[in-house]
Design an enzyme around this catalytic site. Structure first.
Site, PDB file in Angstrom:
ATOM      1  N   CYS A  38       8.846 -21.686  31.334  1.00  0.00           N
ATOM      2  CA  CYS A  38       8.273 -21.240  30.071  1.00  0.00           C
ATOM      3  C   CYS A  38       6.793 -21.584  30.005  1.00  0.00           C
ATOM      4  CB  CYS A  38       8.957 -21.938  28.885  1.00  0.00           C
ATOM      5  SG  CYS A  38      10.739 -21.710  28.784  1.00  0.00           S
ATOM      6  N   ASP A 442     -35.995 -16.807  28.312  1.00  0.00           N
ATOM      7  CA  ASP A 442     -35.629 -15.633  27.516  1.00  0.00           C
ATOM      8  C   ASP A 442     -36.285 -15.711  26.140  1.00  0.00           C
ATOM      9  OD1 ASP A 442     -33.530 -13.284  27.183  1.00  0.00           O
ATOM     10  OD2 ASP A 442     -33.410 -14.517  25.370  1.00  0.00           O
TER      11      ASP A 442
END
Length: 492
Positions: A38, A442
């Site tokens: 599971c 940037d």
């Protein structure tokens, strides 16, 4: 039976007992009494701790003789975030296996791409994941088969070969062994409302919460190249170049999943298309770990608290993104889209899109390498950068695939004419998938830094960002989000 030594049993037991979905995909719980495996968040009553054992992969569970739980469907959980942010041999191998390399080229092909012997690759995967490349590829084939069984009306024989099985018998045996149901029984259990057609397959892409779709889909939509990408009816749509053919992906953000519809010219490309869409949307990330780390900086904490779960928008085609990064050097987003659209119209492969406005695949490096440089409407120096890049990509001297060594690829990019740190790092962040790539030069980052009171110069900002490692690419997303640029918002 042997579990992976790196799994902390006490932490795994606590995660299962609390049904903590954050650990889905990190490990799998195998129940000794029922022989079922599971995901940690399985909704059934947790087994007794003494009846639990833990594995790092679904393939290891299957190899040990456990069957997938019919309630929690552990084979459909998000992938481990380890394979995205790590750059070692095992992580690169896992990314290649997800991209279908073992099915197409075998284990020798996988090893060749990684630059190691097949024995070395096998040994390292077994040591860390409890399963070798063949078992990992088999688990992926089983999941692909299940998707096709449940979402299409295709005959089982066609599904067997589309999923990558060598024979119908191998397909039948694997489905029964992994899911404890025959293919026909799997189809009978599937809800009919979600079924698709061979040409259009609908599925749900899971992710770890939280996920903030604004910058993710906003970035993809705002930079979309006409003919290759579009935002239509609340979905980001784009064309895909795939190993066996081409396709179109339609991706729609939902509160607890991404609704995905794939139209493929060859169904053998299904697992690769899913893998590339997941990678583009950064769906296997662990946002809780990322955000908790970035919150330790008091200037970033308010940004994280305001809109947690930001992902790094990536790409389905690394070479395409590198070309687009060069086209976007020192120009606006709109200008970069215009340049790219001209290349697409002139050199892209046409395709038909009956559901929208997509018209072409983005041109391959080989097609772009044959372009007459004099026809390119760009400055001479950028023309040289462009032609050098596409030639290196076409000749294979520059590798930007999922198997690439990120440090080597970045160094190679910086050695090319016209490639500075910004271009190399944006490719590292969005094409190579480096979670620690940073863009201190940037303009948007520098504006955000000034507004927040962070250091203004690239060197000082880089020094401050040392504390954000290894998640600086996610810090970039939070810093960009302080601006009103369209990349930060879902299209209306």
């Amino acid at each position: 039976m042997q579990t992976a030594t790196h799994l902390d049993r006490e932490h795994c037991v606590r995660a299962v007992q609390s049904k903590d979905a954050r650990f889905d995909g990190w490990f799998f719980t195998a129940v000794l009494t029922t022989r079922i495996y599971c995901r940690p968040s399985c909704p059934v009553v947790p087994p007794k701790p003494e009846n639990m054992t833990f594995y790092p992969s679904a393939a290891a569970c299957q190899q040990a003789g456990f069957r997938a739980c019919k309630r929690c469907r552990p084979d459909t959980s998000p992938g481990s975030p380890e394979w995205n942010h790590r750059a070692d041999l095992v992580a690169r191998a896992m990314r290649l296996i997800a991209d279908g390399v073992v099915d197409r080229e075998g284990v020798p092909g996988l090893a060749s791409r990684l630059g190691y012997s097949a024995r070395q690759v096998e040994r390292q995967l077994l040591a860390e994941l409890g399963a070798g490349p063949l078992a990992l590829a088999r688990a992926q084939r089983a999941q692909t088969a299940r998707l096709l069984i449940e979402t299409t009306a295709l005959p089982m024989a066609e599904i067997a070969f589309a999923a990558g099985f060598a024979s119908v018998r191998a397909f039948n045996d694997t489905v029964r062994e992994v899911f404890a149901l025959t293919p026909s029984e799997l189809r009978a259990r599937a809800p009919r409302s979600g079924a698709g057609t061979p040409a259009g397959i609908g599925l749900r892409l899971p992710f770890r919460a939280p996920l903030n779709p604004s910058n993710l889909f906003g970035h993809l939509a705002a930079t979309a190249v006409p003919g290759v990408e579009e935002w239509r009816d609340g979905a980001y749509r784009r064309t895909l170049r795939l190993p066996y053919g081409h396709g179109i992906a339609s991706l729609t953000p939902r509160p607890d999943h991404i609704a995905c519809r794939l139209t493929l010219s060859d169904l053998r490309d299904l697992p690769v298309a899913i893998s590339r869409c997941r990678r583009m949307l950064d769906l296997d990330a662990d946002p809780v770990a990322v955000d908790d780390h970035l919150r330790t900086d008091p200037l970033l904490a308010p940004l994280v608290d305001k809109a947690p779960g930001r992902r790094v928008p990536r790409t389905v085609d690394e070479a395409e993104f590198a070309v687009r990064a060069v086209l976007g050097q020192q120009v606006s987003t709109a200008a970069a889209r215009t340049h790219a659209a001209r290349l697409v119209t002139a050199h892209g492969k046409p395709l038909d899109d009956p559901e929208g406005g997509l018209t072409h695949l983005f041109p391959s490096p080989e097609a772009l390498a044959a372009v007459d440089p004099q026809t390119l409407a760009m400055p001479r120096t950028r023309r040289t950068t462009f032609t050098t890049l596409v030639r290196e990509l076409a000749e294979g001297t520059l590798q930007l695939g999922v198997e690439s060594d990120r440090a080597e690829a970045r160094a190679r990019l910086l050695s090319l004419p016209g490639f500075g740190p910004w271009t190399a790092d944006v490719i590292a962040m969005r094409a190579l998938g480096d979670p620690d790539a940073f863009l201190p030069t940037d303009l948007g980052i520098r504006r955000a830094a000034a507004e927040l009171g962070l250091p203004a110069t690239p060197a000082a900002l880089t020094a401050r960002a040392e504390a954000w490692r290894p998640w600086r690419a996610y810090a970039v997303q939070y810093l960009w989000a302080t601006d009103g640029h369209p990349i930060n918002f879902l299209p209306v």
